[in-house]
Write a protein that holds these residues in place. Sequence first.
Motif, short mmCIF file in Angstrom:
data_model
loop_
_atom_site.label_atom_id
_atom_site.label_comp_id
_atom_site.label_asym_id
_atom_site.label_seq_id
_atom_site.Cartn_x
_atom_site.Cartn_y
_atom_site.Cartn_z
N ASN A 8 0.69 -1.11 -0.05
CA ASN A 8 0.01 0.06 -0.03
C ASN A 8 0.94 1.36 -0.07
OD1 ASN A 8 -2.33 -1.62 0.11
ND2 ASN A 8 -2.41 -1.53 2.31
N PHE A 9 2.05 1.04 0.55
CA PHE A 9 3.05 2.20 0.31
C PHE A 9 3.84 2.38 -0.78
CE2 PHE A 9 2.64 0.54 4.60
CZ PHE A 9 1.96 1.63 5.40
N GLY A 10 3.74 1.56 -1.90
CA GLY A 10 4.24 1.86 -2.97
C GLY A 10 5.19 0.36 -3.35
N ASP A 11 5.92 0.44 -4.25
CA ASP A 11 7.06 -0.64 -4.34
C ASP A 11 8.33 -0.30 -3.55
OD1 ASP A 11 5.33 -1.39 -6.32
OD2 ASP A 11 6.56 -0.68 -7.86
N MET A 12 8.61 -1.63 -2.96
CA MET A 12 10.08 -1.50 -2.30
C MET A 12 10.90 -2.58 -2.71
SD MET A 12 8.52 -1.45 1.76
CE MET A 12 7.44 -2.35 1.74
N THR A 13 12.11 -2.33 -2.76
CA THR A 13 13.12 -3.43 -3.10
C THR A 13 13.78 -3.94 -2.24
OG1 THR A 13 13.11 -2.36 -5.45
CG2 THR A 13 15.03 -4.00 -4.70
N VAL A 14 13.82 -5.22 -1.77
CA VAL A 14 14.75 -5.72 -0.85
C VAL A 14 15.70 -6.62 -1.47
CG1 VAL A 14 14.61 -7.45 0.99
CG2 VAL A 14 12.51 -6.03 0.43
N THR A 15 16.91 -6.35 -1.02
CA THR A 15 18.27 -6.96 -1.54
C THR A 15 18.97 -7.82 -0.38
OG1 THR A 15 19.78 -4.96 -1.54
CG2 THR A 15 18.61 -5.32 -3.47
N SER A 16 19.84 -8.80 -0.72
CA SER A 16 20.57 -9.11 0.41
C SER A 16 21.82 -8.40 0.53
CB SER A 16 20.98 -10.84 -0.31
OG SER A 16 21.74 -10.73 -1.21
N LYS A 17 22.48 -8.54 1.72
CA LYS A 17 23.38 -7.84 2.06
C LYS A 17 24.83 -8.25 0.86
CE LYS A 17 26.73 -7.06 5.69
NZ LYS A 17 27.37 -7.25 6.92
N ARG A 18 25.30 -7.14 0.21
CA ARG A 18 26.35 -7.44 -0.46
C ARG A 18 27.57 -7.92 -0.04
NH1 ARG A 18 23.27 -6.49 -4.89
NH2 ARG A 18 22.40 -4.31 -5.18
N GLU A 19 28.27 -8.69 -0.74
CA GLU A 19 29.50 -9.21 -0.16
C GLU A 19 30.53 -8.93 -1.45
OE1 GLU A 19 29.47 -13.30 0.91
OE2 GLU A 19 27.55 -13.17 1.86
N PHE A 20 31.97 -8.67 -0.92
CA PHE A 20 32.87 -8.21 -1.80
C PHE A 20 34.05 -8.82 -1.53
CE2 PHE A 20 30.02 -4.58 -1.03
CZ PHE A 20 29.68 -4.13 -2.43
N ALA A 21 34.84 -9.35 -2.69
CA ALA A 21 35.94 -10.02 -2.45
C ALA A 21 37.26 -9.25 -1.79
CB ALA A 21 36.48 -10.56 -3.67
N SER A 22 37.20 -8.09 -1.99
CA SER A 22 38.39 -7.30 -1.32
C SER A 22 37.61 -5.85 -0.80
CB SER A 22 39.48 -6.73 -2.20
OG SER A 22 39.03 -6.26 -3.17
N MET A 23 38.46 -5.21 -0.12
CA MET A 23 38.05 -3.90 0.18
C MET A 23 38.05 -2.82 -0.87
SD MET A 23 37.18 -2.50 2.94
CE MET A 23 37.06 -0.99 3.88
N GLU A 24 39.14 -3.02 -1.80
CA GLU A 24 38.93 -2.44 -3.08
C GLU A 24 37.62 -2.40 -3.85
OE1 GLU A 24 41.45 -2.83 -7.24
OE2 GLU A 24 42.69 -2.76 -5.56
N GLU A 25 37.04 -3.42 -4.19
CA GLU A 25 35.84 -3.65 -4.62
C GLU A 25 34.76 -3.09 -3.90
OE1 GLU A 25 34.32 -7.77 -5.57
OE2 GLU A 25 36.11 -8.08 -6.86
N TYR A 26 34.71 -3.05 -2.64
CA TYR A 26 33.83 -2.47 -1.61
C TYR A 26 34.21 -1.01 -1.92
CZ TYR A 26 31.59 -0.32 2.33
OH TYR A 26 30.80 0.26 3.19
N ASN A 27 35.24 -0.37 -2.14
CA ASN A 27 35.42 1.34 -2.20
C ASN A 27 34.94 1.38 -3.47
OD1 ASN A 27 36.41 1.40 0.47
ND2 ASN A 27 38.38 1.33 -0.38
#
Length: 177
Positions: A8-27
């Motif tokens: 009723n409040f509109g569309d919401m998107t739910v995603t799982s927690k992102r996982e990254f191979a390295s800190m460089e990818e996260y940045n």
Amino acid sequence: FPVTIRSNFGDMTVTSKREFASMEEYNKYQRYRRYAYQVYPYAEKAIRIFKEVQQQTAEMRRGKRKRYTRELQDQLKNEFETPLRNLSKTQGMILMKMIEKEVQAPIYYLIKDLRGNFTAFYWNTLGSFYGHKLKEGYRKGKDNILDMVLDDVNLSYGSDEGPLPATIRLPKKWGKE
């Protein structure tokens, strides 16, 4: 995988927690995401204008369509030239990929359809100096970090207009797969 939930409040998107191979990818993800939210208004406006131009020029002859797009370009140049020139190379790339993902066609063919072969060739050549290949377009899976960001910043949520008119002439390799 993002999941869209209608409520009723509109569309919401739910995603799982992102996982990254390295800190460089996260940045890189954080930087792309920040840039995507900065260029989002321009992408949204560009897509809306493109859809309107497609509808307006669908029945026009080539010469009249060209005149119409040239006049529109002059109007938009005054409004958007300065902010778009101030974008970084990465911000420009993200803006292009956002537009390409939504319209499902490479920028090169959008320019070619609206402004002609020479103009498309000119911008493709200029883009190649900055490392952008305008003919390539957006391909899911080519850059996983960019895919995550573009899934987070989805332009099609507010679009109730349906698919784009099929007036863009694409090479066979860009057909439905």
